[in-house]
Design an enzyme around this catalytic site. Structure first.
Site: not given
Length: 315
Positions: A118, A17-18, A95, A49, A162, A160, A140
């Site tokens: 992610s 939902t992000g 997260q 949401k 968005f 890279n 990461k």
């Protein structure tokens, strides 16, 4: 083979939902996968949401699996229902750390044929970041190494920048679009990065889930048409509008000072901009095909949105 011939893998999207996750849900449904979204149920006043979940329901192709990553048994139950797990959790340390719980569930369930963590954004191995982004890239990289150490089937995806965030702002993380007369250009403005539309990144993500060519590899999304420097972005906007913009070049020192005194999440966004526009990011596309592949080469049928097309949509 990643999945049974003729049978599309079932996909569980965590963080669906992000801002970016909802695009992945939509791409999965459009590709006719059985699509599940693991999410906390919306609270009474969380109208946004609720609308997102209702939009998924209208597509009649998905199920919401309500639960929390802090409730391990609920997560494990959800993991056991699917073939592929995609994490679109945010980039803050809390997260990112939650992905270790997902890894534990994948290991215990034993049925997952591919995990897409992610990653997205810039490749943690191909960037020289400053804080607070530096901590994010280190985490990461640690998650990536854990996945490899545990022999979890995976694909790491790096695109890279968005388009949807940086192009409307012309690279200025602290500015709310639209931008009219003036622009701050970081560094000398000549460092090029790739800008990929959120929707297109999601499309490529779903393309990989049952493609053996991307299994246990890095997928770079680097359409050559979308390599732009800040100077080139500003020039393109000026060409489209027919109006010259007043330009102020922001030095390394000025940007570092701004990062140090900015609140979260702006300090994080500015540090990402510094890492790319000043230090540069060079995806290692010379890696062996056994380690990395490029999305536009693998999937030439994807009609991705060019920077110029996206710029047109803003004017």
């Amino acid at each position: 083979m990643v999945t049974v011939v003729g049978k599309k893998p079932k996909i569980l999207i965590i963080g669906g939902t992000g801002r970016f996750g909802r695009h992945v849900v939509d791409a999965s449904i459009r590709a006719n996968h059985a699509t599940f979204v693991f999410t906390m149920p919306p609270v009474t006043d969380d109208t946004e949401k609720k609308k997102i979940l209702e939009s998924f329901t209208c597509l009649e192709s998905k199920s919401s699996l309500y639960g929390s990553l802090h409730d391990y048994e609920m997560l494990l139950e959800a993991v056991k229902k699917v073939d592929v797990i995609i994490s679109t959790l945010g980039s803050d340390p809390v997260q990112l750390e939650l992905q270790t719980i997902i890894l534990k569930a994948i290991m215990e369930a034993g049925n997952v044929k591919r995990f897409i963590p992610s990653e997205f954004g810039m490749d943690s191995k191909c960037v020289n970041p400053v804080e607070p982004a530096k901590t994010m890239f280190m985490m990461k990289a640690q998650i990536r190494q854990m996945i490899r150490n545990y022999n979890i089937p995976h694909t790491f995806i790096c695109n890279n920048f968005f388009q949807n965030f940086f192009i409307p702002r012309l690279g200025q993380a602290e500015i709310s679009p639209p931008i009219y007369d003036t622009v701050g250009i970081i560094g000398d403005g000549d460092v090029q990065v790739t800008y990929v539309n959120d929707r297109d990144v999601a499309t490529y993500v779903i393309k990989t889930v049952d493609d053996p060519r991307t299994l246990n590899k890095i997928l770079y999304i680097t359409p050559r048409e979308n390599f732009y420097s800040l100077n080139q972005l500003v020039a393109l906007r000026e060409k489209k509008t027919g109006k010259a913009m007043e330009k102020k070049y922001v030095t390394n020192e000025e940007l570092l000072a701004k990062i140090s005194c900015s609140p979260s999440p702006l300090n994080f966004q500015l540090s990402i901009a510094y890492s790319a526009y000043i230090n540069g990011v060079q995806p290692n596309l010379n890696m062996s095909p056994s380690s990395a592949v490029e999305a536009t080469e693998l999937y030439p049928e994807v009609d991705y949105i060019s920077v110029e097309e996206f710029m047109n949509s803003l004017l």
